[in-house]
Motif scaffolding. Structure first.
Motif, PDB file in Angstrom:
ATOM      1  N   ARG A   1     -11.051   2.695   5.212  1.00 51.23           N
ATOM      2  CA  ARG A   1      -9.027   2.853   5.313  1.00 51.23           C
ATOM      3  C   ARG A   1      -8.650   4.217   4.584  1.00 51.23           C
ATOM      4  O   ARG A   1      -7.536   4.369   5.017  1.00 51.23           O
TER       5      ARG A   1
ATOM      6  N   TYR B   1       0.804  -1.192  -0.318  1.00 51.42           N
ATOM      7  CA  TYR B   1       0.522   0.276   0.048  1.00 51.42           C
ATOM      8  C   TYR B   1       0.566   1.526   0.246  1.00 51.42           C
ATOM      9  O   TYR B   1       1.892   1.125   0.679  1.00 51.42           O
TER      10      TYR B   1
ATOM     11  N   THR C   1      -1.014   3.489  10.200  1.00 50.48           N
ATOM     12  CA  THR C   1      -0.232   3.353   8.904  1.00 50.48           C
ATOM     13  C   THR C   1      -0.811   1.806   8.611  1.00 50.48           C
ATOM     14  O   THR C   1      -1.471   1.178   9.234  1.00 50.48           O
ATOM     15  N   ILE C   2      -0.995   1.649   7.134  1.00 48.76           N
ATOM     16  CA  ILE C   2      -0.969  -0.008   6.602  1.00 48.76           C
ATOM     17  C   ILE C   2      -0.111  -0.398   6.180  1.00 48.76           C
ATOM     18  O   ILE C   2       0.568  -0.052   5.348  1.00 48.76           O
TER      19      ILE C   2
ATOM     20  N   SER D   1      -5.538   6.103   6.719  1.00 48.20           N
ATOM     21  CA  SER D   1      -3.930   6.078   6.187  1.00 48.20           C
ATOM     22  C   SER D   1      -3.610   7.506   5.944  1.00 48.20           C
ATOM     23  O   SER D   1      -2.716   7.511   5.998  1.00 48.20           O
TER      24      SER D   1
ATOM     25  N   SER E   1       0.238   5.829  -0.813  1.00 48.13           N
ATOM     26  CA  SER E   1      -0.042   7.284  -0.306  1.00 48.13           C
ATOM     27  C   SER E   1      -1.115   7.096  -1.833  1.00 48.13           C
ATOM     28  O   SER E   1      -1.975   7.526  -2.027  1.00 48.13           O
TER      29      SER E   1
END
Length: 467
Positions: free
Chosen positions: A140, A98, A148-149, A144, A100
């Motif tokens: 989600r 993942y 943190t993912i 984000s 940005s």
């Protein structure tokens, strides 16, 4: 192991870790359901969410591994690679890191996700708009923004695949009219996110002056090609037979074809003086590199109009309509609509692709959520010569479109102009997971870079979105 509460959304779950409590929901979660989850009074540090439609088989200690990764990293949303059972065959299904720019609402986390409960509840608390379809997407995105993912590049579970279509059939689901309500919600959630992170662009555009440079013709149809002996003659004649009130030409960039395509083009160029058959010196060009090669030629016109080597214009008036639209809409890029057909030019589902999700005010923001902008595409050549295409063969048009939309208006024609053939030789007809991931990762990276540039532009200009 830390305490976990599991939420099952479709009553399908087989767990090897049975030491945590389970709550079932039979419906896919809307915002009110997520709020209900956050409000439940239970003592757990993590929430495990399973959204699959079929039972999941956990590998030994899978959940323990997810919690371990969360504890080590401090991440707020954890997901992993997994296996898929498809028609009795078990295959690895790696996910993507993942970033940005992973703003696609169809980003594949897999159906099993572990949330840090505090981050989950805080994200839900910030939800100021209720969604029926976009609640998990909104969740989600909000996670984000402050947290943190984390992806675990390990295969921790197996699920059964229920969608047996090829990748080329799945990719147009988001423009299906029956999904319009879903797309409206997804756009709203994404726009809210862009405002929150300082990357939202208000509907203010640079004016385009169409008197830059001297051009030999008003428009050039650009056709990059490599080994399309079955379709190239039809495509070229479709372009050559356009009827306009201004001079135009057709530039075919022959990327060193070896199947007889070059010979067909050489013969056609003898018959039609307005056909320019150009072979690059470099043998390392992708489709984007071929486009840049064409636009930098002295024969290139003021406007460049796209035509793929296996597609056709649906009338002799397309180029005329496109050029008139440039002047009428004062845009630096213009996108039309197209009709999906098979190799015999018979219409196939979903039929007309018109990208009506593009709105004049918010199109350039919503463009960061979707994976394509539509076709046929056309450009004001001076702007395109400044930006240039990246030298890749997938997503090159998307990258240029995002860059142009940052400053200029992108015009639209919602009438179909183009017959888009879907057949086995399309570059995206049947992608395996590794190629699909490579394409999606590239577009996510393009979006990541675009977000950085938009934030820089906003900070430099002092423009700020205000509620």
């Amino acid at each position: 192991m830390c305490s976990i509460h599991t939420f099952l959304l479709n009553r399908h779950f087989l767990s090897n870790d049975s030491d945590h409590s389970i709550t079932e929901w039979s419906d896919f979660p809307d915002t009110s359901i997520l709020q209900g989850m956050a409000a439940k009074d239970f003592n757990s540090e993590y929430l495990l969410l399973y959204t699959g439609l079929t039972p999941v088989h956990l590998l030994p200690y899978a959940i323990e591994r997810m919690v371990q990764a969360a504890e080590m990293s401090g991440a707020d949303l954890i997901y992993s690679d997994y296996f898929k059972m498809k028609e009795g065959i078990r295959t690895p299904h790696p996910t993507l890191e993942y970033q940005s720019g992973s703003l696609r609402d169809d980003f594949d986390f897999g159906p099993l996700m572990l949330y840090r409960r505090s981050a989950f509840c805080e994200a839900v608390r910030q939800m100021d708009q209720k969604y029926r379809y976009a609640a998990l997407y909104d969740l989600r995105l909000k996670i984000s923004q402050a947290g943190t993912i984390l992806r675990i590049p390990e295969f921790l579970y197996t699920v059964t695949e229920t969608d047996l279509r090829l990748s080329g059939e799945q990719q147009f689901d988001y423009v299906n009219p029956k999904n319009r309500e879903v797309q409206i919600e997804m756009e709203a959630a994404c726009t809210s996110h862009l405002k929150a992170i300082g990357a939202y662009l208000s509907p203010k555009f640079k004016s385009v002056s169409f008197d830059q440079g001297n051009f030999p013709v008003e428009a050039s149809v650009i056709i990059p090609v490599k080994n399309r002996i079955k379709t190239i003659a039809e495509a070229v004649k479709s372009a050559l037979h356009q009827q306009t009130v201004f001079p135009f030409n057709v530039i075919v960039v022959d990327n060193h074809s070896t199947d007889g395509t070059s010979e067909i083009l050489a013969e056609l160029s003898q018959q039609y003086p307005s056909l320019i058959h150009h072979t690059p010196v470099s043998q390392d060009l992708g489709i984007g590199g071929c486009w840049t090669e064409a636009t930098m030629l002295p024969e290139c016109g003021k406007f460049t109009v796209q035509l793929d080597s296996d597609d056709l214009y649906n009338s002799p008036h397309v180029v005329q309509m496109i050029v008139e639209a440039f002047y009428g809409q004062n845009c630096a890029m213009l996108i039309g609509s197209y009709q999906m057909v098979n190799f015999k030019l018979e219409e196939i589902p979903p039929g007309i692709i018109d990208h009506r999700e593009w709105t004049p005010d918010n199109g350039r923001n919503n463009a960061l959520r979707i994976n394509g902008l539509g076709a046929p595409r056309a450009f004001y050549t001076p702007v395109l010569r400044q930006i240039k295409f990246p030298n890749v063969s997938y997503g090159e048009d998307y990258a240029v479109g995002l860059a142009i939309s940052r400053s200029y208006r992108i015009g639209r024609i919602y009438e179909p102009l183009y017959l888009c053939r879907r057949w086995e030789e399309n570059s995206d007809a049947a992608l395996d997971i590794h190629r699909l991931n490579a394409y999606n990762f590239y577009k996510d990276k393009i979006r990541t870079l675009e977000l950085l540039e938009r934030k820089r532009k906003i900070n430099t200009s002092g423009e700020e979105w205000k509620k």
